[in-house]
Design a protein around this motif. Structure first.
Motif, PDB file in Angstrom:
ATOM      1  N   ARG A  96     -29.478  74.623  39.283  1.00  0.00           N
ATOM      2  CA  ARG A  96     -30.313  75.731  39.781  1.00  0.00           C
ATOM      3  C   ARG A  96     -30.265  76.952  38.850  1.00  0.00           C
ATOM      4  O   ARG A  96     -29.935  78.062  39.293  1.00  0.00           O
ATOM      5  N   PRO A  97     -30.531  76.746  37.555  1.00  0.00           N
ATOM      6  CA  PRO A  97     -30.358  77.859  36.603  1.00  0.00           C
ATOM      7  C   PRO A  97     -31.226  79.072  36.942  1.00  0.00           C
ATOM      8  O   PRO A  97     -30.821  80.207  36.718  1.00  0.00           O
ATOM      9  N   GLY A  98     -32.402  78.823  37.520  1.00  0.00           N
ATOM     10  CA  GLY A  98     -33.323  79.926  37.817  1.00  0.00           C
ATOM     11  C   GLY A  98     -32.786  80.876  38.877  1.00  0.00           C
ATOM     12  O   GLY A  98     -33.248  82.018  38.985  1.00  0.00           O
ATOM     13  N   GLU A  99     -31.805  80.421  39.653  1.00  0.00           N
ATOM     14  CA  GLU A  99     -31.301  81.265  40.739  1.00  0.00           C
ATOM     15  C   GLU A  99     -30.052  82.058  40.350  1.00  0.00           C
ATOM     16  O   GLU A  99     -29.455  82.722  41.181  1.00  0.00           O
ATOM     17  N   LEU A 100     -29.673  81.926  39.077  1.00  0.00           N
ATOM     18  CA  LEU A 100     -28.422  82.588  38.648  1.00  0.00           C
ATOM     19  C   LEU A 100     -28.709  83.779  37.732  1.00  0.00           C
ATOM     20  O   LEU A 100     -29.609  83.726  36.893  1.00  0.00           O
ATOM     21  N   SER A 101     -27.915  84.830  37.906  1.00  0.00           N
ATOM     22  CA  SER A 101     -28.041  85.989  37.015  1.00  0.00           C
ATOM     23  C   SER A 101     -27.460  85.643  35.643  1.00  0.00           C
ATOM     24  O   SER A 101     -26.793  84.611  35.484  1.00  0.00           O
ATOM     25  N   THR A 102     -27.683  86.506  34.660  1.00  0.00           N
ATOM     26  CA  THR A 102     -27.139  86.263  33.320  1.00  0.00           C
ATOM     27  C   THR A 102     -25.617  86.170  33.375  1.00  0.00           C
ATOM     28  O   THR A 102     -25.012  85.288  32.759  1.00  0.00           O
ATOM     29  N   ASP A 103     -24.995  87.096  34.111  1.00  0.00           N
ATOM     30  CA  ASP A 103     -23.537  87.065  34.250  1.00  0.00           C
ATOM     31  C   ASP A 103     -23.070  85.728  34.835  1.00  0.00           C
ATOM     32  O   ASP A 103     -22.109  85.127  34.363  1.00  0.00           O
ATOM     33  N   GLN A 104     -23.771  85.310  35.875  1.00  0.00           N
ATOM     34  CA  GLN A 104     -23.361  84.059  36.531  1.00  0.00           C
ATOM     35  C   GLN A 104     -23.520  82.868  35.592  1.00  0.00           C
ATOM     36  O   GLN A 104     -22.715  81.938  35.620  1.00  0.00           O
ATOM     37  N   GLN A 105     -24.537  82.926  34.725  1.00  0.00           N
ATOM     38  CA  GLN A 105     -24.722  81.819  33.775  1.00  0.00           C
ATOM     39  C   GLN A 105     -23.590  81.774  32.748  1.00  0.00           C
ATOM     40  O   GLN A 105     -23.177  80.696  32.323  1.00  0.00           O
ATOM     41  N   VAL A 106     -23.099  82.960  32.369  1.00  0.00           N
ATOM     42  CA  VAL A 106     -21.954  82.997  31.445  1.00  0.00           C
ATOM     43  C   VAL A 106     -20.745  82.348  32.113  1.00  0.00           C
ATOM     44  O   VAL A 106     -20.045  81.512  31.524  1.00  0.00           O
ATOM     45  N   VAL A 107     -20.519  82.745  33.358  1.00  0.00           N
ATOM     46  CA  VAL A 107     -19.376  82.188  34.104  1.00  0.00           C
ATOM     47  C   VAL A 107     -19.499  80.673  34.192  1.00  0.00           C
ATOM     48  O   VAL A 107     -18.530  79.932  33.962  1.00  0.00           O
ATOM     49  N   LEU A 108     -20.702  80.215  34.465  1.00  0.00           N
ATOM     50  CA  LEU A 108     -20.935  78.781  34.622  1.00  0.00           C
ATOM     51  C   LEU A 108     -20.678  78.031  33.310  1.00  0.00           C
ATOM     52  O   LEU A 108     -20.000  77.002  33.287  1.00  0.00           O
ATOM     53  N   LYS A 109     -21.222  78.567  32.222  1.00  0.00           N
ATOM     54  CA  LYS A 109     -21.100  77.914  30.918  1.00  0.00           C
ATOM     55  C   LYS A 109     -19.633  77.708  30.527  1.00  0.00           C
ATOM     56  O   LYS A 109     -19.224  76.619  30.135  1.00  0.00           O
ATOM     57  N   TYR A 110     -18.843  78.785  30.647  1.00  0.00           N
ATOM     58  CA  TYR A 110     -17.450  78.667  30.216  1.00  0.00           C
ATOM     59  C   TYR A 110     -16.570  77.959  31.235  1.00  0.00           C
ATOM     60  O   TYR A 110     -15.571  77.327  30.884  1.00  0.00           O
ATOM     61  N   SER A 111     -16.949  78.042  32.510  1.00  0.00           N
ATOM     62  CA  SER A 111     -16.177  77.300  33.506  1.00  0.00           C
ATOM     63  C   SER A 111     -16.362  75.805  33.295  1.00  0.00           C
ATOM     64  O   SER A 111     -15.430  75.019  33.452  1.00  0.00           O
TER      65      SER A 111
END
Ligand code: ZN
Length: 499
Positions: A73-88
């Protein structure tokens, strides 16, 4: 599950693993600082149990499920949240893709290799140690394969410490650095001007402790959220609200304990500067080793070896040690702060020659992983490089290829971070000076707050938003470039050593 609920659940799981990690870190700190001599066995059990709990929390299958759900659900995530997701995701894969048998085999081998190293170093017996390095290289290649990096195992090892960095980039940067650094070092070393480091005798430890406490506090370390103690090898441990630093004292080398403490304070300031609302997530964590080292080096070298810094601290240093410094002139003191002397031993090296020690190790690691250097030929390759770069040849392997502990733990790709950190420190330094005119005057008044604020905004509070190379570009407007380190070293050392 809504995206918001899934994200909140992911954060709570990440924080749990993080808090377990901090307990583990604290036990490790205590082991090196406070542990009674006969308590080591219990501590080993405690550490093993905590590591197991932390591993279980970090590799919890729920984390994987949440990541997969959110990745859809990339469209529902903020830029910050995408960073968290990528590195997690990156962290999760690294803890889950290695089979447990492999992890324990590597741990067992590291433990044996460490003891073999200590023994072989004492006897200067490289042949006895060689099979352990051989096996470690095999394990490193296997590990890279588990993570899907079969074709470039050395890149994988480098990226583990400095996300986004590769052997090819390092090779180019180190090549450029080496070309100008070797002649610069030779010019300094052949100068008739010599620093007299032996002039410091009998500096009581208690007064050294008080002095370095006041210096590190003045540059910005918050002692309400951290402390400094004594250990055999200085280090900095912890994150966010609890930073544990160490130094060591020598009555006849007060500058060593002071600069060790300032170095560790640079690491501590980075950790204290990460965002408290993101503790335990990638946005509240350091980028990697090289960026960490850029922070410790910037405070230790660019700041604390500068004239303006000593303009403020010299009177205080003299006040504390009036008896010991009576016969030492200001110029002698400042030259001792900036002493350059090639040595075969990396940990004793000054900031000019240190980089050459790292270039040597990178060259060796690169060849080992490329298969162009056999482990058996390591001592000869090491000695040839030491002569080429430092102008010195080790009399024995103990002061050559056997000097460092790192390879006994399979830590390849870690050494380059030290030199990359030095390059970054210089590049950040010139950018900070452009952005903040009058920094020298600040330092001469004992005010370091504008520089610290700049580092906080540009680096500390960014967490892992950018990888190693991106961060340098975002902060300074250009890719990492060794010319800044060369400029800094020339500006700092040539006026002193040209007499
Ligand atoms: Zn460091």
């Amino acid at each position: 599950m809504t995206t918001a609920a899934a994200y909140a659940e992911l954060i709570s799981k990440l924080k749990r693993a993080h808090v377990l990690g901090t307990v583990n870190g604290l036990l490790g700190w205590d082991e090196q600082v406070n542990l009674p001599p006969d308590s080591a066995d219990l501590r080993a059990e405690q550490l093993a149990l905590m590591a197991e709990l932390q591993h279980a929390a970090a590799s919890n299958p729920c984390v994987g499920e949440l990541l997969t759900l959110l990745e859809g659900r990339p469209g529902e995530l903020s830029t910050d949240q995408q960073v968290v997701l990528k590195y997690s995701r990156r962290d999760f894969d690294r803890v889950t893709k290695l089979p447990p048998e492999f992890v324990s085999e590597k741990a067992r081998h590291s433990s044996k290799a460490f003891h073999a190293w200590a023994e072989c170093k004492a006897k200067s017996d490289f042949a006895g140690y060689a099979p352990f390095i051989e096996q470690h290289i095999k394990l490193a290649k296997q590990e890279a394969a588990y993570l899907g990096c079969t074709g470039a195992p050395y890149d994988y090892m480098i990226d583990r410490h400095d996300p986004g960095m590769t052997a090819a980039v390092i090779e180019r940067l180190f090549g450029e650095l080496k070309q100008s650094l070797v002649p610069l070092m030779r010019e300094i070393v052949s100068s008739p001007v010599k620093a007299r480091t032996g002039i410091f005798r009998g500096f009581p430890v208690e007064q050294q402790r008080t002095f370095l406490h006041s210096v590190t506090e003045r540059i910005g370390f918050n002692y309400r959220r951290g402390r400094i103690d004594v250990s055999l090898h200085p280090f900095c441990e912890g994150s966010g609200a609890d930073i544990r630093m160490t130094t060591h004292f020598d009555e006849h080398n007060p500058l060593n304990s002071l600069f060790s403490a300032i170095h560790e304070t640079g690491h501590g300031l980075y950790e204290q500067g990460t965002r408290s609302d993101h503790q335990g997530t990638p946005l509240g964590q350091a980028v990697g080793m090289a960026v960490h080292e850029s922070q410790s080096r910037l405070w230790e070298n660019q700041v604390a070896r500068s004239r303006p810094f000593w303009r403020f601290f010299e009177p205080r240093f003299r006040e504390t040690f009036s008896a010991q410094l009576g016969a030492v002139s200001s110029d002698e003191l400042y030259l001792a702060v900036n002493a350059v002397r090639p040595t075969l031993i990396r940990v004793d090296a000054d900031e000019v020659t240190y980089n050459l020690h790292i270039i040597l190790r990178f060259e060796i690691e690169k060849r080992l992983f490329a298969g162009t250097l056999a482990v058996a030929d390591l001592p000869a390759a090491w000695n040839a490089l030491a002569q080429e770069l430092l102008g010195l040849t080790p009399a024995s392997d103990r002061e050559g290829v056997l000097q460092d502990v790192h390879w006994s733990g399979g830590m390849f790709g870690y050494f380059p971070s030290y030199c990359l950190g030095n390059m970054m420190a210089a590049q950040f330094w010139y950018q900070a000076q452009d952005d903040l005119p009058g920094l020298d005057d600040d330092f001469a008044r004992g005010d370091f707050s504008r520089l610290l604020g700049w580092l906080r905004r540009n680096i500390h509070e960014q967490g892992r938003r950018h990888d190693t190379r991106e961060l340098v570009k975002v902060v300074t407007g250009e890719p990492l470039n060794p010319k800044h380190l060369l400029r800094y070293l020339s500006e700092r050392y040539l006026p002193l050593y040209r007499g």
